[in-house]
Write an enzyme that holds these catalytic residues in place. Structure first.
Site, PDB file in Angstrom:
ATOM      1  N   GLY A  12       0.784  -1.232   0.000  1.00  0.00           N
ATOM      2  CA  GLY A  12       0.000   0.000   0.000  1.00  0.00           C
ATOM      3  C   GLY A  12       0.812   1.275   0.000  1.00  0.00           C
ATOM      4  CB  SER A  13       4.210   2.245  -1.095  1.00  0.00           C
ATOM      5  OG  SER A  13       4.270   1.909  -2.457  1.00  0.00           O
ATOM      6  CG  ASN A  14       1.291   3.522  -5.732  1.00  0.00           C
ATOM      7  OD1 ASN A  14       1.655   4.543  -6.306  1.00  0.00           O
ATOM      8  ND2 ASN A  14       1.848   2.342  -5.943  1.00  0.00           N
ATOM      9  CE  LYS A  92      -8.386 -12.492  -5.891  1.00  0.00           C
ATOM     10  NZ  LYS A  92      -8.801 -13.848  -6.128  1.00  0.00           N
ATOM     11  CG  ASN A 108      -4.693  -0.191 -12.001  1.00  0.00           C
ATOM     12  OD1 ASN A 108      -4.385  -0.384 -10.822  1.00  0.00           O
ATOM     13  ND2 ASN A 108      -4.153  -0.882 -12.991  1.00  0.00           N
ATOM     14  CG  HIS A 110       0.499  -1.111 -15.620  1.00  0.00           C
ATOM     15  ND1 HIS A 110       0.144  -2.385 -15.215  1.00  0.00           N
ATOM     16  CD2 HIS A 110       1.482  -1.274 -16.546  1.00  0.00           C
ATOM     17  CE1 HIS A 110       0.868  -3.268 -15.868  1.00  0.00           C
ATOM     18  NE2 HIS A 110       1.697  -2.620 -16.682  1.00  0.00           N
ATOM     19  CG  ASP A 151      -2.921  -3.467 -17.083  1.00  0.00           C
ATOM     20  OD1 ASP A 151      -3.400  -2.961 -16.057  1.00  0.00           O
ATOM     21  OD2 ASP A 151      -2.105  -4.413 -17.066  1.00  0.00           O
ATOM     22  CD  GLU A 180       4.118   2.303  -9.346  1.00  0.00           C
ATOM     23  OE1 GLU A 180       3.104   2.041  -8.693  1.00  0.00           O
ATOM     24  OE2 GLU A 180       4.957   1.439  -9.645  1.00  0.00           O
TER      25      GLU A 180
HETATM   26  C1  GRF Z   1       2.692  -0.808  -7.784  1.00  0.00           C
HETATM   27  O1  GRF Z   1       3.888  -1.044  -8.466  1.00  0.00           O
HETATM   28  C2  GRF Z   1       1.565  -0.569  -8.754  1.00  0.00           C
HETATM   29  O2  GRF Z   1       1.978   0.025  -9.935  1.00  0.00           O
HETATM   30  C3  GRF Z   1       1.086  -1.948  -9.052  1.00  0.00           C
HETATM   31  O3  GRF Z   1       1.216  -2.644  -7.849  1.00  0.00           O
HETATM   32  C4  GRF Z   1       2.210  -2.040  -7.039  1.00  0.00           C
HETATM   33  C5  GRF Z   1       1.572  -1.709  -5.727  1.00  0.00           C
HETATM   34  O4  GRF Z   1       2.488  -1.221  -4.794  1.00  0.00           O
HETATM   35  N1  GRF Z   1      -0.245  -1.915  -9.621  1.00  0.00           N
HETATM   36  P1  GRF Z   1       1.955  -0.632  -3.412  1.00  0.00           P
HETATM   37  O5  GRF Z   1       1.121  -1.713  -2.751  1.00  0.00           O
HETATM   38  O6  GRF Z   1       1.163   0.593  -3.718  1.00  0.00           O
HETATM   39  O7  GRF Z   1       3.205  -0.335  -2.629  1.00  0.00           O
END
Ligand code: GRF
Length: 210
Positions: A12-14, A92, A108, A110, A151, A180
């Site tokens: 969950g870093s994003n 999923k 999303n 990617h 995608d 990201e």
């Molecule tokens: C990221 O590289 C994102 O692009 C991909 O899955 C990864 C998730 O990383 N869809 P995080 O869980 O947000 O750290």
């Protein structure tokens, strides 16, 4: 006002990057109101709980049918007044019904420059392995709308990074992840500011009004 549900399967870093941007005030008119994971031990759920955001483990395995799962998911989203979904490492595929209900309101991220290196099986380290194997000189991160195909939805925002000859898939993954964390909050900000105009498969980002 964006009322976002974040869907995440992993660390969950994003999600954290988006949350930080909201806390810092660089994304306005936005609240993350729910985090959903298909993994009970996902780091994203811990981050949500630590920030007093409702965190729900929800997986199709808990239900008798895909239809029951979808109904439970839609009920949950309604209960929290969700009007926007951000997939952040969610492994999923969303059902067609969810995609229809939130048409043009699901994004999303990617870890490559779509339409290249996307589609089934292109996730995690596989993406970066494929990029290096192809000899591509550039890669990057893409935020796109989600439709029924993996995608394939219209692109919202992309940012590039160089692939260096010495890059390993792991090193490239780290470099792309840094990108990201910038590009995803920026894309959410565009939606929050009402600057994303969608007409069929065509996306226009309107000028910032100051
Ligand atoms: C990221 O590289 C994102 O692009 C991909 O899955 C990864 C998730 O990383 N869809 P995080 O869980 O947000 O750290």
């Amino acid at each position: 006002m964006l009322r976002i549900a974040v869907f995440a399967s992993g660390r969950g870093s994003n999600f954290r990057a988006i949350l930080q941007a909201i806390h810092a005030g660089s994304i306005r008119n936005t609240e993350i109101v729910l985090v959903i994971s298909n993994k009970s031990d996902a780091g994203a759920l811990d981050t949500a709980r630590a920030n007093n955001i409702p965190a729900v483990y929800l997986d199709q395995k808990q239900f008798d049918s895909e239809q029951d799962f979808t109904q439970a998911l839609l009920t949950l989203l309604d209960r929290h007044g969700v009007n926007f979904i951000a997939l952040a490492g969610y492994l999923k595929k969303l059902s067609a019904e969810v995609v229809r209900r939130f048409k043009n309101r699901i994004v999303n991220i990617h870890p490559a420059l779509l339409p290249d290196f996307g589609g089934k099986g292109m996730y995690g380290i596989h993406v970066h392995e494929a990029v290096i194997k192809s000899g591509a000189r550039k890669t990057g991160a893409t935020v796109h709308l989600v439709d029924e195909e993996y995608d394939r939805g219209p692109l919202i925002l992309q940012q590039e990074v160089d692939v260096d000859p010495a890059d390993t898939p792991e090193r490239l993954a780290e470099k792309v992840l840094q990108i990201e964390h910038r590009v995803y909050p920026e894309a959410i900000r565009l939606f929050a500011d009402g600057r994303v105009k969608i007409n069929g498969r065509s996306v226009t980002i309107t000028e910032k009004v100051s």
